[in-house]
Design a protein around this motif. Structure first.
Motif, mmCIF file in Angstrom:
data_model
loop_
_atom_site.group_PDB
_atom_site.id
_atom_site.type_symbol
_atom_site.label_atom_id
_atom_site.label_comp_id
_atom_site.label_asym_id
_atom_site.label_seq_id
_atom_site.Cartn_x
_atom_site.Cartn_y
_atom_site.Cartn_z
ATOM 1 N N GLN A 1 0.747 -1.367 -0.307
ATOM 2 C CA GLN A 1 0.085 -0.119 0.133
ATOM 3 C C GLN A 1 0.855 1.342 -0.314
ATOM 4 O OE1 GLN A 1 -2.637 -0.347 3.403
ATOM 5 N NE2 GLN A 1 -3.981 -1.966 2.640
ATOM 6 N N TYR A 2 0.602 2.207 -0.831
ATOM 7 C CA TYR A 2 1.223 3.242 -0.730
ATOM 8 C C TYR A 2 0.240 4.448 -0.640
ATOM 9 C CZ TYR A 2 4.866 0.420 -2.609
ATOM 10 O OH TYR A 2 5.636 -0.608 -2.844
ATOM 11 N N SER A 3 0.481 5.625 -0.336
ATOM 12 C CA SER A 3 -0.077 6.831 0.022
ATOM 13 C C SER A 3 -0.764 7.415 -1.014
ATOM 14 C CB SER A 3 0.700 7.755 0.912
ATOM 15 O OG SER A 3 1.709 8.263 0.308
ATOM 16 N N ASP A 4 -0.044 7.327 -2.283
ATOM 17 C CA ASP A 4 -0.558 8.037 -3.549
ATOM 18 C C ASP A 4 -0.647 7.178 -4.613
ATOM 19 O OD1 ASP A 4 1.784 8.850 -4.345
ATOM 20 O OD2 ASP A 4 1.572 10.633 -3.308
ATOM 21 N N ALA A 5 -0.910 7.638 -5.892
ATOM 22 C CA ALA A 5 -0.815 6.716 -6.975
ATOM 23 C C ALA A 5 0.683 6.805 -7.546
ATOM 24 C CB ALA A 5 -1.670 7.351 -8.228
ATOM 25 N N ASP A 6 1.558 7.873 -6.940
ATOM 26 C CA ASP A 6 2.847 7.641 -7.531
ATOM 27 C C ASP A 6 3.879 6.701 -6.989
ATOM 28 O OD1 ASP A 6 2.213 9.629 -9.437
ATOM 29 O OD2 ASP A 6 2.644 11.250 -8.253
ATOM 30 N N GLY A 7 3.136 6.289 -5.606
ATOM 31 C CA GLY A 7 4.063 5.563 -4.667
ATOM 32 C C GLY A 7 4.877 4.384 -5.452
ATOM 33 N N LEU A 8 3.994 3.479 -6.165
ATOM 34 C CA LEU A 8 4.548 2.434 -6.827
ATOM 35 C C LEU A 8 5.616 2.697 -7.730
ATOM 36 C CD1 LEU A 8 4.744 -0.712 -7.253
ATOM 37 C CD2 LEU A 8 2.840 -0.251 -8.724
ATOM 38 N N ALA A 9 5.430 3.742 -8.722
ATOM 39 C CA ALA A 9 6.417 4.047 -9.400
ATOM 40 C C ALA A 9 7.773 4.594 -8.753
ATOM 41 C CB ALA A 9 5.936 5.186 -10.393
ATOM 42 N N GLU A 10 7.485 5.467 -7.637
ATOM 43 C CA GLU A 10 8.587 5.581 -7.006
ATOM 44 C C GLU A 10 9.560 4.702 -6.191
ATOM 45 O OE1 GLU A 10 7.515 9.278 -4.211
ATOM 46 O OE2 GLU A 10 6.667 10.153 -6.008
ATOM 47 N N HIS A 11 8.776 3.570 -5.954
ATOM 48 C CA HIS A 11 9.150 2.261 -5.194
ATOM 49 C C HIS A 11 9.979 1.851 -6.421
ATOM 50 C CE1 HIS A 11 9.623 -1.693 -3.403
ATOM 51 N NE2 HIS A 11 8.780 -2.100 -4.422
ATOM 52 N N ARG A 12 9.475 1.834 -7.504
ATOM 53 C CA ARG A 12 10.469 0.787 -8.475
ATOM 54 C C ARG A 12 11.599 1.749 -9.114
ATOM 55 N NH1 ARG A 12 5.261 -0.792 -11.998
ATOM 56 N NH2 ARG A 12 4.563 -3.026 -11.032
ATOM 57 N N ASP A 13 11.734 2.923 -8.559
ATOM 58 C CA ASP A 13 12.910 3.685 -8.967
ATOM 59 C C ASP A 13 13.940 3.791 -7.909
ATOM 60 O OD1 ASP A 13 12.079 4.608 -11.491
ATOM 61 O OD2 ASP A 13 11.175 6.432 -10.646
ATOM 62 N N THR A 14 13.710 3.119 -6.806
ATOM 63 C CA THR A 14 14.583 3.280 -5.479
ATOM 64 C C THR A 14 15.788 2.198 -5.698
ATOM 65 O OG1 THR A 14 13.494 1.183 -4.390
ATOM 66 C CG2 THR A 14 12.709 3.639 -3.916
ATOM 67 N N GLU A 15 16.954 2.751 -5.146
ATOM 68 C CA GLU A 15 17.993 1.715 -5.308
ATOM 69 C C GLU A 15 17.719 0.214 -5.085
ATOM 70 O OE1 GLU A 15 21.190 -0.714 -3.879
ATOM 71 O OE2 GLU A 15 19.769 0.329 -2.461
ATOM 72 N N HIS A 16 17.042 0.119 -3.862
ATOM 73 C CA HIS A 16 16.714 -1.426 -3.267
ATOM 74 C C HIS A 16 15.972 -2.213 -4.159
ATOM 75 C CE1 HIS A 16 13.956 1.324 -0.942
ATOM 76 N NE2 HIS A 16 13.135 0.560 -1.284
ATOM 77 N N PHE A 17 15.111 -1.448 -5.090
ATOM 78 C CA PHE A 17 14.277 -2.164 -5.941
ATOM 79 C C PHE A 17 14.876 -2.459 -7.067
ATOM 80 C CE2 PHE A 17 10.988 -3.259 -9.442
ATOM 81 C CZ PHE A 17 10.460 -4.200 -8.567
ATOM 82 N N GLN A 18 15.615 -1.488 -7.635
ATOM 83 C CA GLN A 18 16.826 -1.681 -8.889
ATOM 84 C C GLN A 18 17.475 -2.989 -8.742
ATOM 85 O OE1 GLN A 18 16.524 -0.174 -11.854
ATOM 86 N NE2 GLN A 18 14.648 0.803 -11.122
ATOM 87 N N ARG A 19 18.219 -3.051 -7.311
ATOM 88 C CA ARG A 19 19.251 -3.946 -6.995
ATOM 89 C C ARG A 19 18.759 -5.167 -6.755
ATOM 90 N NH1 ARG A 19 20.878 -5.089 -1.903
ATOM 91 N NH2 ARG A 19 19.944 -3.116 -1.231
ATOM 92 N N LEU A 20 17.670 -5.365 -5.757
ATOM 93 C CA LEU A 20 17.125 -6.534 -5.288
ATOM 94 C C LEU A 20 15.834 -7.205 -6.256
ATOM 95 C CD1 LEU A 20 16.596 -5.737 -1.698
ATOM 96 C CD2 LEU A 20 18.122 -7.455 -2.898
#
Length: 102
Positions: A59-78
């Protein structure tokens, strides 16, 4: 009135026999994701009937939360670097959930 949030449901299907290899990176990804500013909830569950099938609820606080999650270092790496290469397929859906109207 409560704010609407983004609910994400992901089904990950590991290549046959690779379910065990997903536990450690998913655990690390969950911990890092929970620290993201827009993340409200992140848990994953392993099927008792098919050990290569995982369901991830986010769950993310807004519609952009998932896109921002996918751009994080940890999602890119893991995510892209470790987890996705172990998968046969993944199915991800996201839905806006209205907040309380009371």
């Amino acid at each position: 009135m409560a704010h609407a949030y983004l609910q994400v449901i992901a089904n990950y299907f590991a290549k046959p026999g690779n379910g065990d290899a997903l536990i450690e990176p998913l655990t690390e990804l969950a911990a890092a994701t929970r620290a993201e500013p827009k993340n409200l909830y992140y848990e994953f569950f392993r099927s008792p009937l098919n050990p290569d099938h995982f369901v991830i609820l986010e769950q993310y606080s807004d519609a952009d939360g998932l896109a921002e999650h996918r751009d994080t270092e940890h999602f890119q790496r893991l995510g892209f670097g470790t987890i996705i290469p172990l998968l046969d397929r993944r199915e991800v859906s996201s839905h806006m959930v209205p907040g309380d109207t009371a």
